[in-house]
Enzyme design. Sequence first.
Site, short mmCIF file in Angstrom:
data_model
loop_
_atom_site.label_atom_id
_atom_site.label_comp_id
_atom_site.label_asym_id
_atom_site.label_seq_id
_atom_site.Cartn_x
_atom_site.Cartn_y
_atom_site.Cartn_z
N GLY A 13 0.81 -1.22 0.00
CA GLY A 13 0.00 0.00 0.00
C GLY A 13 0.84 1.27 0.00
O GLY A 13 0.31 2.38 -0.04
N VAL A 14 2.16 1.09 0.01
CA VAL A 14 3.07 2.25 0.07
C VAL A 14 3.24 2.85 -1.33
O VAL A 14 3.28 2.11 -2.32
CB VAL A 14 4.43 1.74 0.62
CG1 VAL A 14 5.51 2.77 0.48
CG2 VAL A 14 4.27 1.29 2.06
N PRO A 17 7.42 6.96 -5.97
CA PRO A 17 7.42 7.82 -7.16
C PRO A 17 7.95 7.09 -8.40
O PRO A 17 8.75 6.16 -8.28
CB PRO A 17 8.37 8.95 -6.77
CG PRO A 17 8.45 8.94 -5.29
CD PRO A 17 8.25 7.52 -4.88
N GLY A 20 13.18 7.63 -9.30
CA GLY A 20 14.02 7.73 -8.11
C GLY A 20 15.41 8.17 -8.52
O GLY A 20 15.70 8.33 -9.72
N GLY A 22 19.50 7.29 -8.24
CA GLY A 22 20.48 6.25 -7.91
C GLY A 22 21.81 6.83 -7.47
O GLY A 22 22.19 7.92 -7.92
N ASP A 47 17.72 5.71 -4.08
CA ASP A 47 18.08 4.30 -4.05
C ASP A 47 19.56 4.15 -3.72
O ASP A 47 20.42 4.53 -4.51
CB ASP A 47 17.81 3.64 -5.41
CG ASP A 47 18.28 2.20 -5.42
OD1 ASP A 47 17.67 1.38 -4.70
OD2 ASP A 47 19.28 1.88 -6.11
N TYR A 52 27.22 0.12 -1.40
CA TYR A 52 27.72 1.31 -2.09
C TYR A 52 28.60 2.16 -1.16
O TYR A 52 29.30 3.06 -1.62
CB TYR A 52 26.60 2.20 -2.62
CG TYR A 52 25.65 1.56 -3.63
CD1 TYR A 52 25.95 0.33 -4.21
CD2 TYR A 52 24.47 2.17 -3.99
CE1 TYR A 52 25.08 -0.26 -5.12
CE2 TYR A 52 23.60 1.59 -4.90
CZ TYR A 52 23.90 0.37 -5.46
OH TYR A 52 23.03 -0.19 -6.35
N LYS A 77 19.71 -1.63 0.27
CA LYS A 77 19.82 -3.05 -0.05
C LYS A 77 20.77 -3.73 0.93
O LYS A 77 21.80 -3.16 1.29
CB LYS A 77 20.39 -3.24 -1.47
CG LYS A 77 19.70 -2.39 -2.51
CD LYS A 77 20.24 -2.62 -3.91
CE LYS A 77 19.70 -1.57 -4.86
NZ LYS A 77 20.43 -0.29 -4.84
N HIS A 110 20.10 -7.53 -2.16
CA HIS A 110 20.83 -6.99 -3.30
C HIS A 110 20.87 -7.98 -4.47
O HIS A 110 20.83 -7.60 -5.62
CB HIS A 110 22.25 -6.62 -2.89
CG HIS A 110 22.85 -5.52 -3.71
ND1 HIS A 110 23.51 -4.46 -3.16
CD2 HIS A 110 22.88 -5.31 -5.05
CE1 HIS A 110 23.93 -3.65 -4.12
NE2 HIS A 110 23.55 -4.15 -5.28
P1 NDP Z 1 22.47 4.92 -15.13
O1 NDP Z 1 21.79 4.21 -16.26
O2 NDP Z 1 21.67 5.71 -14.20
O3 NDP Z 1 23.63 5.80 -15.78
C1 NDP Z 1 24.53 6.52 -14.99
C2 NDP Z 1 25.70 6.94 -15.87
O4 NDP Z 1 25.25 7.80 -16.93
C3 NDP Z 1 26.75 7.71 -15.12
O5 NDP Z 1 28.00 7.45 -15.76
C4 NDP Z 1 26.34 9.17 -15.34
O6 NDP Z 1 27.48 9.97 -15.25
C5 NDP Z 1 25.77 9.12 -16.73
N1 NDP Z 1 24.62 10.01 -16.95
C6 NDP Z 1 23.61 10.29 -16.08
N2 NDP Z 1 22.70 11.10 -16.64
C7 NDP Z 1 23.14 11.34 -17.91
C8 NDP Z 1 22.61 12.12 -18.97
N3 NDP Z 1 21.47 12.78 -18.84
N4 NDP Z 1 23.31 12.14 -20.14
C9 NDP Z 1 24.47 11.45 -20.27
N5 NDP Z 1 25.01 10.70 -19.29
C10 NDP Z 1 24.35 10.64 -18.12
O7 NDP Z 1 23.34 3.80 -14.41
P2 NDP Z 1 23.56 3.18 -12.96
O8 NDP Z 1 24.32 1.93 -13.20
O9 NDP Z 1 24.10 4.18 -12.03
O10 NDP Z 1 22.10 2.77 -12.49
C11 NDP Z 1 21.24 3.66 -11.81
C12 NDP Z 1 21.04 3.22 -10.38
O11 NDP Z 1 20.52 1.90 -10.32
C13 NDP Z 1 22.33 3.12 -9.55
O12 NDP Z 1 22.86 4.36 -9.21
C14 NDP Z 1 21.86 2.28 -8.42
O13 NDP Z 1 21.09 3.06 -7.51
C15 NDP Z 1 21.00 1.26 -9.15
N6 NDP Z 1 21.78 0.05 -9.53
C16 NDP Z 1 21.44 -1.14 -8.92
C17 NDP Z 1 22.10 -2.29 -9.23
C18 NDP Z 1 21.69 -3.55 -8.55
O14 NDP Z 1 22.42 -4.55 -8.64
N7 NDP Z 1 20.56 -3.57 -7.88
C19 NDP Z 1 23.22 -2.33 -10.20
C20 NDP Z 1 23.48 -1.06 -10.82
C21 NDP Z 1 22.77 0.08 -10.49
P3 NDP Z 1 27.59 11.26 -14.26
O15 NDP Z 1 27.31 10.81 -12.87
O16 NDP Z 1 29.00 11.72 -14.47
O17 NDP Z 1 26.57 12.24 -14.78
#
Ligand code: NDP
Length: 292
Positions: A13-14, A17, A20, A22, A47, A52, A77, A110
Amino acid sequence: MTNEQTTFTLGSGVELPQIGFGVYQTPPEETADAVQAALETGYRHIDTAAAYGNEKGVGEAFERSGLDRADVFLESKVWVVDYGYEETLHAFEKSAAKLGVDQIDLLILHQAYPKRFDRTIQAYKALETLLADGKVRAIGVSNFLPVRLERLLNETDVVPAVNQIEVHPYTQQRELQAFNREHRILTQAWSPIGGMRTYGDGDTPLKDETITAIAQTHGKTPAQIMLRWHIQEGRQVIPKSVRPARIAENFDVFDFELSADEIARIDALEQGMTMVPDELDFDTFSIEIPEA
Ligand code: NDP
């Protein structure tokens, strides 16, 4: 056209958005500023993960923001080395203390640890206890394939609210998404704009010709096109950035709509591989999760 963000209602029920923020690979010392920029932009879901190493930065940004606790959704996680019933109860204490809160909105495993799946199950049972005790508002998993979910569903009581998995145009995991949907488990897309590929040498969908062409049609960026594609297909997204301009860009996706044809063209970009293998052996490399 949807011109403002809506929420997903999780099994418990939570409300979560649609977008989020990351913080994977955000250095601990940069995390508070990045999260502060996100909260100022309007993101209300963060997240993070014990693994991390930056939960304290998330907590610091929340503290600085002055926002009500009820208005910010915090997700973390439990890392594999903390699986097991008592261990996972304690993992909650560590994460909550680092975040500076009494209650975590969504706490997830995780990933499955197939080699010690009994401990994975015990960890999930601890999440169920935390949910029953009101220490967390929802529980879930990440990187669980159907075979792991089936066993989890058989051996535990609470259906995971989410399964956080890799989804972007080059990796879509359609079968897994269908399994999630069938069991009313929300798919949270990690690396929603192909981030894990950006960190390595792989092709990034940010430079994909089809996505770039669609972006030009709408006067938007490739990242915005991908995020809009997820939203229109019903997935939650958690883009990461440490740059305020990109943090704002990634949130500005509610003033346009992709056509069915554009969505089909993005669907067709699937390359069928995932960056996180199911069978990792954590005995060979382990990150210890320190006390708060
Ligand atoms: P994303 O798909 O969010 O991409 C992030 C990368 O893209 C960074 O290098 C960032 O660089 C760059 N970027 C961000 N916005 C833009 C933009 N508008 N234009 C061009 N480049 C951009 O990848 P993530 O792997 O970080 O995934 C998102 C989130 O998912 C993570 O942060 C984490 O919270 C979660 N995650 C969970 C995992 C799991 O095993 N459960 C594994 C991987 C991720 P910069 O910061 O320099 O802008």
